[in-house]
Design an enzyme around this catalytic site. Structure first.
Site, PDB file in Angstrom:
ATOM      1  N   CYS A  90     -30.251   3.394  -7.924  1.00 40.96           N
ATOM      2  CA  CYS A  90     -31.625   2.912  -7.874  1.00 40.96           C
ATOM      3  C   CYS A  90     -32.029   2.705  -9.326  1.00 40.96           C
ATOM      4  CB  CYS A  90     -32.541   3.882  -7.123  1.00 40.96           C
ATOM      5  SG  CYS A  90     -32.496   5.581  -7.731  1.00 40.96           S
TER       6      CYS A  90
ATOM      7  N   LYS B 196     -33.764   1.609   6.472  1.00 36.85           N
ATOM      8  CA  LYS B 196     -32.952   1.169   5.333  1.00 36.85           C
ATOM      9  C   LYS B 196     -31.920   2.222   4.926  1.00 36.85           C
ATOM     10  CE  LYS B 196     -36.118  -2.257   3.513  1.00 36.85           C
ATOM     11  NZ  LYS B 196     -36.891  -2.784   2.368  1.00 36.85           N
TER      12      LYS B 196
ATOM     13  N   ILE C 276     -39.717   2.284   7.820  1.00 33.43           N
ATOM     14  CA  ILE C 276     -38.998   1.364   6.934  1.00 33.43           C
ATOM     15  C   ILE C 276     -37.937   2.115   6.149  1.00 33.43           C
ATOM     16  CG2 ILE C 276     -39.223  -0.105   4.887  1.00 33.43           C
ATOM     17  CD1 ILE C 276     -42.012  -0.890   5.952  1.00 33.43           C
TER      18      ILE C 276
END
Length: 257
Positions: A192, A172, A168
């Site tokens: 972030c 991404k 994953i």
């Protein structure tokens, strides 16, 4: 030669000197001006450079946490809030890459909309228990070492690893890199929550494409992560396979000039 006369006439001293030359006598007159310091006007006082006027708006230019320039047209930071909007506006952004999985705040969405900024969101969990960059270092090192022993060389893009968290994250990061490297999206801000781990991983993978040595990549990562640096992040960047992204041009990069 000898001094034969010395007289003073107001503002001049008259000095007569006698000199013998070729058997004859020659007189020289030397005039020396007298300066009256009492009547001399003082020099003008030194003037300081005029102070620049700073408007109230300029005083409110507060960058987000961990803000820095990555390359031409690429910036990084922690999650921006309303206090940072005036500063962000000066960057003339076209795009923002958010690596947080949570829905983007309405206040931020309104700011992006009013300034024509596109949002690209690639949600990567930041929790220590749910995602690779958040795994405790010891746990991740155990998983990573075990996989190396069982499967040999670890290459993210082409490996047959069954670890879903790794897959994953790899997917991404790759999708985010495609947006990041597309010059049509520049100027662009990556963020972030605190601009340390997830942002650091994305920037580190970009540095691999720029052919930085792994030591320099880790140094940059640690400069932002500081005491919170994670071995799991560094292992991910070290193992990240950039071969499938080398066809993407990076003409914007200062490393190409």
């Amino acid at each position: 030669m000898k001094l034969i006369e010395n007289t003073m006439n107001k503002n001049k001293f008259m000095t007569m000197e006698e000199e013998k030359q070729d058997g004859g006598e020659v007189l020289h007159t030397i005039e020396v001006a007298k300066v009256d310091r009492n009547n001399e006007s003082p020099p003008p006082p030194a003037t300081a450079a005029p102070l620049l006027e700073v408007s109230g708006k300029e005083l409110n230019l507060i960058p987000p946490l961990n803000f820095a320039m990555v390359d031409n047209g690429i910036f990084r930071s922690g999650f921006p809030d309303s206090a940072n909007f005036s500063f962000i506006k000066t960057l003339g952004l076209r795009s923002i890459i958010s690596l947080c999985p949570e829905p983007y705040p309405e206040n931020n969405m309104q700011f992006l909309k009013s300034n024509g900024i596109s949002l690209f969101q690639f949600g990567i969990e930041g929790s220590k228990s749910k995602c690779l960059p958040g795994l405790e270092n010891e746990v991740w090192l155990h998983i990573w070492s075990s996989k190396h022993q069982k499967e040999g060389s670890y290459t993210n893009g082409n490996s047959k690893t069954s670890e879903p968290l790794v897959d994953i994250l790899d997917h991404k990061i790759r999708e985010a890199l495609k947006v990041l490297l597309d010059e049509k999206n520049h100027p662009l801000l990556i963020h972030c929550k605190r601009g340390k781990h997830r942002t650091g991983c994305l920037v580190g993978c970009m540095r691999k494409l720029q052919k930085w040595c792994i030591t320099s990549i880790f140094d940059e990562y640690q400069r932002f992560a500081a005491a919170k640096a994670r071995v799991s992040d560094q292992r991910f960047m070290e193992s990240f396979d950039v071969s499938g992204l080398k066809h993407i041009p990076m003409s914007f990069s200062c490393s190409n000039r």
